[in-house]
Design a protein around this motif. Structure first.
Motif, PDB file in Angstrom:
ATOM      1  N   TRP A 121     -11.498   5.021  17.740  1.00 17.14           N
ATOM      2  CA  TRP A 121     -12.037   5.457  16.455  1.00 17.14           C
ATOM      3  C   TRP A 121     -11.046   6.281  15.652  1.00 17.14           C
ATOM      4  O   TRP A 121     -10.940   6.128  14.434  1.00 17.14           O
ATOM      5  N   GLN A 122     -10.326   7.178  16.283  1.00 11.30           N
ATOM      6  CA  GLN A 122      -9.384   8.039  15.558  1.00 11.30           C
ATOM      7  C   GLN A 122      -8.298   7.208  14.871  1.00 11.30           C
ATOM      8  O   GLN A 122      -7.978   7.417  13.701  1.00 11.30           O
ATOM      9  N   HIS A 123      -7.751   6.261  15.614  1.00 17.26           N
ATOM     10  CA  HIS A 123      -6.729   5.361  15.087  1.00 17.26           C
ATOM     11  C   HIS A 123      -7.279   4.563  13.907  1.00 17.26           C
ATOM     12  O   HIS A 123      -6.633   4.453  12.845  1.00 17.26           O
ATOM     13  N   PHE A 124      -8.471   4.042  14.076  1.00 18.10           N
ATOM     14  CA  PHE A 124      -9.118   3.221  13.049  1.00 18.10           C
ATOM     15  C   PHE A 124      -9.385   4.023  11.775  1.00 18.10           C
ATOM     16  O   PHE A 124      -8.999   3.607  10.673  1.00 18.10           O
ATOM     17  N   LEU A 125     -10.017   5.182  11.905  1.00 20.36           N
ATOM     18  CA  LEU A 125     -10.406   5.971  10.732  1.00 20.36           C
ATOM     19  C   LEU A 125      -9.188   6.534   9.994  1.00 20.36           C
ATOM     20  O   LEU A 125      -9.152   6.555   8.761  1.00 20.36           O
ATOM     21  N   PHE A 126      -8.175   6.980  10.753  1.00 23.04           N
ATOM     22  CA  PHE A 126      -6.971   7.529  10.130  1.00 23.04           C
ATOM     23  C   PHE A 126      -6.265   6.463   9.302  1.00 23.04           C
ATOM     24  O   PHE A 126      -5.879   6.706   8.149  1.00 23.04           O
ATOM     25  N   ASN A 127      -6.103   5.280   9.871  1.00 23.86           N
ATOM     26  CA  ASN A 127      -5.406   4.212   9.147  1.00 23.86           C
ATOM     27  C   ASN A 127      -6.244   3.674   7.990  1.00 23.86           C
ATOM     28  O   ASN A 127      -5.708   3.281   6.954  1.00 23.86           O
ATOM     29  N   LEU A 128      -7.565   3.660   8.160  1.00 19.13           N
ATOM     30  CA  LEU A 128      -8.442   3.211   7.077  1.00 19.13           C
ATOM     31  C   LEU A 128      -8.280   4.122   5.855  1.00 19.13           C
ATOM     32  O   LEU A 128      -8.172   3.636   4.722  1.00 19.13           O
ATOM     33  N   LEU A 129      -8.224   5.416   6.100  1.00 17.02           N
ATOM     34  CA  LEU A 129      -8.038   6.369   5.005  1.00 17.02           C
ATOM     35  C   LEU A 129      -6.664   6.184   4.354  1.00 17.02           C
ATOM     36  O   LEU A 129      -6.545   6.198   3.124  1.00 17.02           O
ATOM     37  N   ALA A 130      -5.638   5.984   5.180  1.00 17.67           N
ATOM     38  CA  ALA A 130      -4.285   5.793   4.656  1.00 17.67           C
ATOM     39  C   ALA A 130      -4.206   4.526   3.801  1.00 17.67           C
ATOM     40  O   ALA A 130      -3.588   4.525   2.727  1.00 17.67           O
ATOM     41  N   ILE A 131      -4.833   3.449   4.265  1.00 17.12           N
ATOM     42  CA  ILE A 131      -4.836   2.198   3.495  1.00 17.12           C
ATOM     43  C   ILE A 131      -5.539   2.400   2.157  1.00 17.12           C
ATOM     44  O   ILE A 131      -5.073   1.928   1.113  1.00 17.12           O
ATOM     45  N   TYR A 132      -6.662   3.110   2.178  1.00 12.70           N
ATOM     46  CA  TYR A 132      -7.434   3.347   0.957  1.00 12.70           C
ATOM     47  C   TYR A 132      -6.597   4.099  -0.077  1.00 12.70           C
ATOM     48  O   TYR A 132      -6.592   3.756  -1.266  1.00 12.70           O
ATOM     49  N   ILE A 133      -5.859   5.122   0.376  1.00 17.29           N
ATOM     50  CA  ILE A 133      -5.091   5.954  -0.545  1.00 17.29           C
ATOM     51  C   ILE A 133      -3.824   5.245  -1.021  1.00 17.29           C
ATOM     52  O   ILE A 133      -3.596   5.050  -2.218  1.00 17.29           O
ATOM     53  N   VAL A 134      -2.980   4.852  -0.072  1.00 21.98           N
ATOM     54  CA  VAL A 134      -1.679   4.285  -0.455  1.00 21.98           C
ATOM     55  C   VAL A 134      -1.826   2.856  -0.971  1.00 21.98           C
ATOM     56  O   VAL A 134      -1.037   2.402  -1.802  1.00 21.98           O
ATOM     57  N   GLY A 135      -2.851   2.134  -0.500  1.00 25.09           N
ATOM     58  CA  GLY A 135      -3.053   0.762  -0.941  1.00 25.09           C
ATOM     59  C   GLY A 135      -3.356   0.673  -2.422  1.00 25.09           C
ATOM     60  O   GLY A 135      -2.809  -0.179  -3.137  1.00 25.09           O
ATOM     61  N   GLN A 136      -4.219   1.555  -2.910  1.00 24.23           N
ATOM     62  CA  GLN A 136      -4.563   1.521  -4.334  1.00 24.23           C
ATOM     63  C   GLN A 136      -3.349   1.852  -5.198  1.00 24.23           C
ATOM     64  O   GLN A 136      -3.145   1.238  -6.254  1.00 24.23           O
ATOM     65  N   LEU A 137      -2.547   2.802  -4.742  1.00 17.66           N
ATOM     66  CA  LEU A 137      -1.333   3.153  -5.485  1.00 17.66           C
ATOM     67  C   LEU A 137      -0.352   1.987  -5.510  1.00 17.66           C
ATOM     68  O   LEU A 137       0.179   1.616  -6.569  1.00 17.66           O
ATOM     69  N   ALA A 138      -0.115   1.388  -4.340  1.00 16.06           N
ATOM     70  CA  ALA A 138       0.847   0.281  -4.253  1.00 16.06           C
ATOM     71  C   ALA A 138       0.358  -0.940  -5.021  1.00 16.06           C
ATOM     72  O   ALA A 138       1.155  -1.644  -5.655  1.00 16.06           O
ATOM     73  N   GLU A 139      -0.937  -1.186  -4.997  1.00 12.38           N
ATOM     74  CA  GLU A 139      -1.474  -2.335  -5.731  1.00 12.38           C
ATOM     75  C   GLU A 139      -1.332  -2.121  -7.238  1.00 12.38           C
ATOM     76  O   GLU A 139      -1.162  -3.078  -7.998  1.00 12.38           O
ATOM     77  N   GLN A 140      -1.384  -0.872  -7.662  1.00 14.61           N
ATOM     78  CA  GLN A 140      -1.147  -0.547  -9.066  1.00 14.61           C
ATOM     79  C   GLN A 140       0.318  -0.774  -9.440  1.00 14.61           C
ATOM     80  O   GLN A 140       0.623  -1.266 -10.526  1.00 14.61           O
ATOM     81  N   ILE A 141       1.225  -0.448  -8.519  1.00 13.55           N
ATOM     82  CA  ILE A 141       2.660  -0.568  -8.790  1.00 13.55           C
ATOM     83  C   ILE A 141       3.124  -2.021  -8.764  1.00 13.55           C
ATOM     84  O   ILE A 141       3.878  -2.460  -9.637  1.00 13.55           O
ATOM     85  N   TRP A 142       2.668  -2.795  -7.756  1.00 11.48           N
ATOM     86  CA  TRP A 142       3.172  -4.166  -7.577  1.00 11.48           C
ATOM     87  C   TRP A 142       2.222  -5.250  -8.062  1.00 11.48           C
ATOM     88  O   TRP A 142       2.623  -6.399  -8.186  1.00 11.48           O
ATOM     89  N   GLY A 143       0.987  -4.916  -8.300  1.00 11.28           N
ATOM     90  CA  GLY A 143      -0.001  -5.950  -8.575  1.00 11.28           C
ATOM     91  C   GLY A 143      -0.582  -6.446  -7.256  1.00 11.28           C
ATOM     92  O   GLY A 143      -0.010  -6.235  -6.181  1.00 11.28           O
ATOM     93  N   SER A 144      -1.698  -7.120  -7.317  1.00 11.56           N
ATOM     94  CA  SER A 144      -2.458  -7.451  -6.111  1.00 11.56           C
ATOM     95  C   SER A 144      -1.707  -8.336  -5.128  1.00 11.56           C
ATOM     96  O   SER A 144      -1.556  -8.000  -3.954  1.00 11.56           O
ATOM     97  N   TRP A 145      -1.199  -9.469  -5.580  1.00 10.05           N
ATOM     98  CA  TRP A 145      -0.637 -10.435  -4.630  1.00 10.05           C
ATOM     99  C   TRP A 145       0.720  -9.994  -4.094  1.00 10.05           C
ATOM    100  O   TRP A 145       1.043 -10.242  -2.933  1.00 10.05           O
ATOM    101  N   ARG A 146       1.505  -9.346  -4.923  1.00 11.02           N
ATOM    102  CA  ARG A 146       2.779  -8.837  -4.414  1.00 11.02           C
ATOM    103  C   ARG A 146       2.560  -7.679  -3.436  1.00 11.02           C
ATOM    104  O   ARG A 146       3.316  -7.521  -2.479  1.00 11.02           O
TER     105      ARG A 146
END
Length: 221
Positions: free
Chosen positions: A69-94
């Motif tokens: 659970w710790q591994h799962f929840l920590f990475n889920l939070l990281a994906i949520y935060i950094v993913g939205q930023l990166a998707e804004q920078i590169w666009g969805s498919w890139r």
């Protein structure tokens, strides 16, 4: 719902990652730390790939599998935060391509250097996205990108230091993810600054990526 439409890849990754973790909970009665279970659900075990190279798809699937659970929840939070930023920078498919390329490179490093370990987790891809943001922050002209790049540079250093004191964390995979993300950031143009790198630089970075991945796989197998 609006965020889902604006950042479909980030939320898609979150949904798939959660689905896999919940499937382990249901079909293996909550046993999310056993090496056998992790391998059955798509984890990487290098020694098995040496025996059966047809399962090279396992260089991709570990980014959706988590150990506890710790591994799962920590990475889920990281994906949520950094993913939205990166998707804004590169666009969805890139961004999706960046995420997968980083994860593959991290898992190839793991395959070559720690083949006797059952490995899984989105950290390889997450570290790659960290590195990509640092690259575009350093080479980009946008003050926004530069600020983000500096922040994530510090974040990488802090995380790698913590890795040294956490024996169960696959630092080899994280380093591989950093290399993959660095090269992918040069290859993939951002939405904000599409001409950040010249064509020959993109081709060179792509060539280095392919040579590293193919070369390390051949060495490992």
């Amino acid at each position: 719902m609006t965020e889902l439409k604006r950042r479909p890849v980030t939320f898609g990754i979150l949904i798939i990652t959660t689905f896999v973790f919940m499937a382990i909970q249901i079909f293996r009665f909550g046993d999310t730390t056993s090496g056998v279970t992790i391998f059955e659900f798509g984890g990487l075990y290098g020694l098995f790939l040496k025996y059966d190279p047809s399962q090279l798809w396992r260089l991709v699937t570990p980014v959706f599998v988590h150990i506890g659970w710790q591994h799962f929840l920590f990475n889920l939070l990281a994906i949520y935060i950094v993913g939205q930023l990166a998707e804004q920078i590169w666009g969805s498919w890139r961004f999706l391509l960046l995420y997968i390329l980083s994860g593959i490179m991290g898992n190839v490093f793991t395959l070559l250097l720690t083949p006797d370990v059952v490995a899984a987790g989105a950290s390889t891809a997450i570290f790659g996205v960290f590195a990509s943001i640092v690259v575009v922050g350093y080479f980009g002209r946008s003050p926004y990108l530069k600020q983000m790049g500096q922040s994530y540079q510090a974040l990488i250093v802090v995380n790698l230091i913590f890795n040294l004191f956490m024996p169960n964390v696959g630092i080899v995979g994280h380093l591989g993810g950093l290399v993959g993300g660095l090269l992918a950031a040069v290859c993939l143009p951002t939405v904000i600054e599409k001409q950040m790198f010249q064509t020959w630089q993109r081709l060179l970075a792509g060539g280095i990526y392919l040579i590293l991945v193919v070369g390390m796989i051949l060495l490992a197998l």
